[in-house]
Each structure stands twice: as C-alpha cells, then as structure tokens.
Design a protein around this motif. Sequence first.
Motif, PDB file in Angstrom:
ATOM      1  N   THR A  58       1.389   0.151  -2.343  1.00 20.16           N
ATOM      2  CA  THR A  58       0.640  -0.781  -3.191  1.00 20.16           C
ATOM      3  C   THR A  58       1.159  -2.205  -2.996  1.00 20.16           C
ATOM      4  OG1 THR A  58       0.189   0.952  -4.802  1.00 20.16           O
ATOM      5  CG2 THR A  58      -0.024  -1.312  -5.585  1.00 20.16           C
ATOM      6  N   HIS A  61      -0.057  -3.627   0.436  1.00 20.77           N
ATOM      7  CA  HIS A  61      -1.439  -4.108   0.380  1.00 20.77           C
ATOM      8  C   HIS A  61      -1.525  -5.446  -0.367  1.00 20.77           C
ATOM      9  CE1 HIS A  61      -3.871  -0.808   2.097  1.00 20.77           C
ATOM     10  NE2 HIS A  61      -2.905  -0.021   1.663  1.00 20.77           N
ATOM     11  N   ARG A  62      -0.873  -5.529  -1.519  1.00 20.14           N
ATOM     12  CA  ARG A  62      -0.918  -6.755  -2.334  1.00 20.14           C
ATOM     13  C   ARG A  62      -0.310  -7.933  -1.583  1.00 20.14           C
ATOM     14  NH1 ARG A  62       2.988  -8.915  -4.900  1.00 20.14           N
ATOM     15  NH2 ARG A  62       4.240  -7.016  -5.079  1.00 20.14           N
ATOM     16  N   TYR A  65      -2.329  -9.145   1.475  1.00 22.76           N
ATOM     17  CA  TYR A  65      -3.496  -9.910   1.024  1.00 22.76           C
ATOM     18  C   TYR A  65      -3.079 -11.307   0.534  1.00 22.76           C
ATOM     19  CZ  TYR A  65      -7.366 -11.683  -1.598  1.00 22.76           C
ATOM     20  OH  TYR A  65      -8.343 -12.508  -2.074  1.00 22.76           O
ATOM     21  N   LEU A  71      -7.349  -7.597   4.268  1.00 26.07           N
ATOM     22  CA  LEU A  71      -7.203  -6.216   3.810  1.00 26.07           C
ATOM     23  C   LEU A  71      -6.712  -5.396   4.986  1.00 26.07           C
ATOM     24  CD1 LEU A  71     -10.524  -5.706   1.808  1.00 26.07           C
ATOM     25  CD2 LEU A  71      -8.272  -6.386   0.939  1.00 26.07           C
ATOM     26  N   ALA A 103       0.213  -1.299  10.270  1.00 25.21           N
ATOM     27  CA  ALA A 103      -1.080  -1.096   9.617  1.00 25.21           C
ATOM     28  C   ALA A 103      -2.163  -1.811  10.428  1.00 25.21           C
ATOM     29  CB  ALA A 103      -1.050  -1.617   8.183  1.00 25.21           C
TER      30      ALA A 103
END
Length: 150
Positions: A58, A61-62, A65, A71, A103
């Motif tokens: 989490t 991802h945060r 961004y 994303l 990623a």
Amino acid sequence: MIRRFGETPEPGRTYIRRVGAYALLPRGDALLLTCQTDPDPDLQLPGGGIDPGESPITALHREVYEETGWLIAAPRRVGTFRRFTYMPEYDLWAEKICLIYSARPVRRLGPPTEPAHTALWMAADAAVEALGNAGDRHFAARHLRRLRDR
C-alpha cells in the motif's frame, strides 16, 4: 543480515529506524525515477516511508503515485538494504530499511503530488551512475544486468 550501503553509523549517535518501500519501474531499457529538489537535488527510486498500520505494498503504491503521478501494477519484492543517513526534512538521523520492489508503471494520472518532486524517465545505464545513493544504484545495476542477460 541486511546489506548496508553508504556511511558507517557514527558511534554514540542515535538513529531512528524508518522502513520504506521503493520501486524499480522499468519500461523498455528506461527506469521511471523521481528527482527530489529540496533540500538539494537528489535522483531516487520512487518510494518512501511506510505509515503506521500501512502495508509495504500500500505504501509503495501511495509513494510512487505521490512522487511520480503514475499508477503501478504487479509489484514484486526483489531485495532489501539499509543505510544510515540524516533526513533534513524530518531533522533526524535515520537507519533506513529500504524494501525494493520491481513493478510495472501502467498509467500516468498527472504530475507528482509531492512537493519538490519531478518524475523523469532515464536510460537504466545512466540511472546506475546518476542515482543519489549506493543502494539505489546497486538495485538499478542488478536490473540492468538482468536486461542484458536476456
């Protein structure tokens, strides 16, 4: 034992442990990076601290961004390192535990939302030389070797 990069911890100095998640974000032979311009320009793998109660994924991802406006998908952990450093934005000496993921950048939603950050694409071989800390350079170099071995 977690491999250490950078400065040796100073005897007698208190370091606060800060765990963070960071990403190698390849597209072709380039990597998506972030340049933090304050307090000084520093080219980095996108990522940052894991907030209390937040999972590493989490946070990844945060942070990606916030620092790039992108994303990401399919994060996969590729390693960990630690480094001892002063963090002027928090006025603290930190033992940073850096969880490194690979990623896929999937979509740019806009500019970074984090102040003083700029997203940029850089050839992986140039990134290996330009990244601001030895741990980031190590994982970028490992990524580059995998690209060349294909």
